[in-house]
Design a protein around this motif. Structure first.
Motif, PDB file in Angstrom:
ATOM      1  N   LEU A   1      -4.181  -3.644  -4.824  1.00 27.82           N
ATOM      2  CA  LEU A   1      -4.967  -4.859  -4.656  1.00 27.82           C
ATOM      3  C   LEU A   1      -4.306  -6.042  -5.353  1.00 27.82           C
ATOM      4  O   LEU A   1      -4.273  -7.155  -4.809  1.00 27.82           O
ATOM      5  CB  LEU A   1      -6.383  -4.652  -5.196  1.00 27.82           C
ATOM      6  CG  LEU A   1      -7.328  -5.849  -5.057  1.00 27.82           C
ATOM      7  CD1 LEU A   1      -7.413  -6.305  -3.607  1.00 27.82           C
ATOM      8  CD2 LEU A   1      -8.703  -5.517  -5.592  1.00 27.82           C
TER       9      LEU A   1
ATOM     10  N   ALA B   1     -11.358  -5.121   0.161  1.00 24.81           N
ATOM     11  CA  ALA B   1     -11.447  -5.640  -1.203  1.00 24.81           C
ATOM     12  C   ALA B   1     -11.206  -7.144  -1.228  1.00 24.81           C
ATOM     13  O   ALA B   1     -11.900  -7.885  -1.940  1.00 24.81           O
ATOM     14  CB  ALA B   1     -10.435  -4.928  -2.093  1.00 24.81           C
ATOM     15  N   VAL B   2     -10.232  -7.615  -0.450  1.00 30.04           N
ATOM     16  CA  VAL B   2      -9.998  -9.058  -0.355  1.00 30.04           C
ATOM     17  C   VAL B   2     -11.246  -9.755   0.187  1.00 30.04           C
ATOM     18  O   VAL B   2     -11.672 -10.804  -0.311  1.00 30.04           O
ATOM     19  CB  VAL B   2      -8.774  -9.354   0.550  1.00 30.04           C
ATOM     20  CG1 VAL B   2      -8.634 -10.851   0.802  1.00 30.04           C
ATOM     21  CG2 VAL B   2      -7.497  -8.807  -0.083  1.00 30.04           C
TER      22      VAL B   2
ATOM     23  N   CYS C   1       0.817  -1.212   0.000  1.00 35.79           N
ATOM     24  CA  CYS C   1       0.000   0.000   0.000  1.00 35.79           C
ATOM     25  C   CYS C   1       0.853   1.266   0.000  1.00 35.79           C
ATOM     26  O   CYS C   1       0.478   2.277   0.616  1.00 35.79           O
ATOM     27  CB  CYS C   1      -0.954  -0.003   1.188  1.00 35.79           C
ATOM     28  SG  CYS C   1      -2.329  -1.156   0.992  1.00 35.79           S
TER      29      CYS C   1
ATOM     30  N   CYS D   1      -7.890  -2.157   1.193  1.00 31.78           N
ATOM     31  CA  CYS D   1      -7.386  -3.343   0.514  1.00 31.78           C
ATOM     32  C   CYS D   1      -7.900  -4.617   1.189  1.00 31.78           C
ATOM     33  O   CYS D   1      -8.286  -5.569   0.514  1.00 31.78           O
ATOM     34  CB  CYS D   1      -5.852  -3.318   0.517  1.00 31.78           C
ATOM     35  SG  CYS D   1      -5.123  -4.255  -0.825  1.00 31.78           S
TER      36      CYS D   1
END
Length: 418
Positions: free
Chosen positions: A121, A186-187, A111, A183
């Motif tokens: 990502l 998002a995972v 990041c 992030c």
């Protein structure tokens, strides 16, 4: 007995982190880790400490490569010393993040502010979750060549921006935490959409998201958003056991067996959701929404009106296509008269349903492929709930090739029952 997939998955971030610190490069660390893991898979004898074994093998591979290179005389003494013990460069790469989880440390590296959100990502899914490029491409709905190019570009940008591998210190980690949480979310979202029923630990992005969210909450104990994201993931995992029938098909909310939910995870998630309620952040709102789903003893007891209001607040805060799809679905449930919606329960509002359908139809063509797919599935479900079975079946049939096994099986069942 050779290590299983879960052991390799757990070891991967630690091996990558140590080899990246050793070489000063994320790219080199990942390549050495992949080769070391491949040798561990083929190793005929039991391996007691997989991380130590792979790290040692990776360092030896690196030493051999340098020994046969043109810079042998200059590099070999330093590399030999590294084999005997940690150097100042190794310490710089590990000291700042010595107290944090290896996966979270790698995620902070991924990041870097120099990278865009998409690049972060891709790096996270590769470095932290260990997914190959083809899997990353499928999860993100992009061409494998585009995923490979994005990964290569991200590594190059990271090397140019950060130089030698280094885990950020506490102040830098605090500054990067919002991006890290995005992030992790998002995972988690990828796991919810495309890995709902993982085939094994290596595919379980939901558990990966929980590991990362828990580590982030520990690293930043005063951050309500970190705690709220942990609640979101906990509550999703708590509900996962009841999302499928005996054949592995995803179930609609009305058919979910809530007695199969994981009570321990649910209670832990509800506790964290209560602690962060009212803090006003994105994940605090999402945690409150998830909590309302979990506390409903039956599907028809779900407070859809409160859920819809929370979704509207979430859209006002962060108007992404995915948030707008979720808000439209909640409005649709209210308009259908589903659950505990307040005065007038059970009465359908056809005009409101038409508005929801129009909003979802527009979202079919807006945003990333995953949110467009969600909008199409929501439209099909809305047609089904309104008794328009032929229209629903046609939409389900168009979606079926785009969905993974649990949702694809659900769609085939709906088409059969239309």
């Amino acid at each position: 007995m050779r290590p299983d997939d879960a052991a390799f998955r757990a070891a991967w971030p630690s091996v990558v982190r140590q080899l990246a610190a050793h070489t000063g490069s994320v790219d080199a660390g990942e390549e050495l880790a992949a080769e070391a893991v491949a040798r561990a898979v083929a190793h005929p004898e039991p391996i007691d400490d997989l991380v130590a074994w792979c790290t040692t093998v990776g360092r030896r591979i690196h030493l051999d490569a340098v020994r046969h290179g043109a810079v042998e005389r200059r590099a070999l003494p330093e590399l030999a010393r590294r084999r005997g013990g940690a150097t100042a460069a190794d310490a710089e790469g590990t000291e700042a993040g010595a107290t944090i989880d290896d996966r979270l440390a790698l995620l902070h590296v991924a990041c870097d502010p120099a990278l865009g959100a998409g690049s972060r990502l891709v790096l996270a899914l590769r470095l932290v979750c260990g997914l190959d490029t083809a899997r990353i491409a499928w999860h993100l709905g992009i061409d494998p060549r585009a995923a490979s190019a994005r990964l290569t570009r991200a590594k190059r940008q990271l090397a140019e921006a950060a130089g030698a591998f280094r885990v950020p210190g506490p102040e830098e980690r605090a500054a990067r935490m919002p991006d890290v949480l995005e992030c992790i979310a998002a995972v988690h979202a990828v796991g919810q959409r495309d890995a709902m029923r993982p085939e094994g630990p290596a595919d379980d992005l939901g558990r990966s998201a929980l590991t990362l969210a828990t580590a982030a909450a520990i690293d930043r104990p005063g951050d309500p958003e970190a705690a709220a994201l942990q609640a979101v993931v906990l509550l999703a995992l708590a509900r996962r056991p009841g999302r499928f029938d005996a054949d592995g098909a995803a179930l609609p909310l009305e058919e979910v067996d809530r007695t199969r939910w994981d009570r321990r995870l649910a209670l832990a998630g509800l506790e964290r959701a209560a602690q962060t309620a009212g803090s006003g952040g994105r994940f605090a709102l999402e945690a409150s929404i998830a909590a309302l789903h979990v506390v409903a003893r039956r599907a028809d007891g779900t407070d859809w009106r409160a859920i819809a209001e929370l979704h509207e607040r979430l859209v006002a805060l962060r108007p992404t296509p995915a948030a707008r799809v979720a808000a439209a679905i909640a409005r649709g449930r209210v308009a259908l008269g589903s659950g505990a919606t307040g005065p007038g329960d059970g009465a359908r509002d056809e005009a409101a349903l038409d508005e929801v359908a129009a909003a979802l139809a527009a979202l079919e063509h807006d945003g990333p492929s995953a949110s467009r797919r969600d909008a199409s599935l929501a439209l099909a479900d809305l047609d089904w709930q309104r008794g328009r079975r032929a229209e629903a079946a046609a939409r389900y049939a168009a979606l079926e090739p785009l969905l993974r096994a649990p949702l694809a099986a659900f769609v085939r069942r709906r088409i059969r029952d239309a």
